[in-house]
Enzyme design. Sequence first.
Site, mmCIF file in Angstrom:
data_model
loop_
_atom_site.group_PDB
_atom_site.id
_atom_site.type_symbol
_atom_site.label_atom_id
_atom_site.label_comp_id
_atom_site.label_asym_id
_atom_site.label_seq_id
_atom_site.Cartn_x
_atom_site.Cartn_y
_atom_site.Cartn_z
ATOM 1 N N THR A 35 0.825 -1.213 0.000
ATOM 2 C CA THR A 35 0.000 0.000 0.000
ATOM 3 C C THR A 35 0.856 1.259 0.000
ATOM 4 O O THR A 35 1.968 1.263 0.558
ATOM 5 C CB THR A 35 -0.892 0.006 1.260
ATOM 6 O OG1 THR A 35 -1.457 1.310 1.423
ATOM 7 C CG2 THR A 35 -0.107 -0.298 2.524
ATOM 8 N N TYR A 45 -1.736 -0.065 10.125
ATOM 9 C CA TYR A 45 -2.038 -0.736 8.860
ATOM 10 C C TYR A 45 -0.820 -0.705 7.932
ATOM 11 O O TYR A 45 -0.366 -1.739 7.437
ATOM 12 C CB TYR A 45 -3.249 -0.073 8.178
ATOM 13 C CG TYR A 45 -3.421 -0.534 6.756
ATOM 14 C CD1 TYR A 45 -3.728 -1.864 6.483
ATOM 15 C CD2 TYR A 45 -3.241 0.337 5.681
ATOM 16 C CE1 TYR A 45 -3.859 -2.303 5.169
ATOM 17 C CE2 TYR A 45 -3.369 -0.102 4.371
ATOM 18 C CZ TYR A 45 -3.669 -1.420 4.130
ATOM 19 O OH TYR A 45 -3.783 -1.860 2.834
#
Length: 332
Positions: free
Chosen positions: A117, A141
């Site tokens: 990501t 995350y």
Amino acid sequence: MTVLVTGGAGYIGSHMVHELVDGGENVVVLDNLSTGFRFLMPAGVPLVIGSTGDRDLVAKTIRQHGVTAIIHFAASIVVPDSVRDPLGYYRNNTLNTCNLVDVAIECGVRQVIFSSTAAVYGNAEHVPVREDEPTAPIAPYGTSKLMSEIMLHDAGKAHGLRFVVLRYFNVAGADPHGRTGQSTPQATHLIKVACEAALGKRAGMDVFGTDYPTPDGTCLRDYIHVSDLVRAHSAALAHLRAGGTSATFNCGYGRGASVLEVISSVKRVGGVDFPVAIRGRRAGDPAALIANVDRIHATLAWQPRFQDLDTIVAHALAWERSLATKRDSAAA
Ligand code: UDP
């Protein structure tokens, strides 16, 4: 030569499974169905219901299906949840990736494609951001994904594993053939929220912050069509199969759209108006996050087809329109 797709019943994973099946590949899916749905996958693709952390199940799946490559999507992906439950995120994302890769190596699999990501960059200093920019995630995350990237690098050196890390920017849109799309309830992503507002599924929507140092004051993001994103995975798979070396690539188009531009697009394409309230900034939002895509274009045979924002929105809207019917007929 079977490809194991973890998280293949989820939003991006199910697009990947359709793309692989369209290309004549043998596929097996491992998914715990926590956020995925069987009806998003093509009929006839074997689905093993379980966790990537279940070593016996992963080993059995790899051996039974003759898996030679893994595309690993299964993960928890909600940034604010990761702030509330960091250890849950490290368990589900980092530890389970460790297990998966460990078992894969034990079973002789040497090719892995990993969903990472743009969150690994945190508040990137340079925009568009290059892959060799320092990584400094600002929420668990992003850290959970970055730790997985590091594990892959080390396992690669020690065990001859070859891998491609793909760092996704803002994934949106839906299968142009209407076979799958974003189906998770309580969506928070901008294009999904705006499409719900356009279709009257919510009364209106909020814009979080209009005082950013950007042309119209709202945040800029690099929205990439999910079908182009999964084609980048196919190109990465071809790269590994051809003996290519391990690599990390940004996945975006290298251009930004603002929140207001996205909302205008949804109103234009949907042919409707809906109420938009201006709110304060949402915590943790960088002003601009745009990919530098020189490396992926220089290395992979990847030709994106759906860069046009209105096309991304049109496909997202079409899916959103059909979602209730699809869900009902899957449940019947
Ligand atoms: N955003 C917004 N209203 C919404 C959802 C998102 O203004 O209802 C903004 C958000 O603050 C950010 C951009 O849209 O600037 C993209 O947010 P999203 O959650 O889609 O993706 P992120 O970039 O956070 O991964």
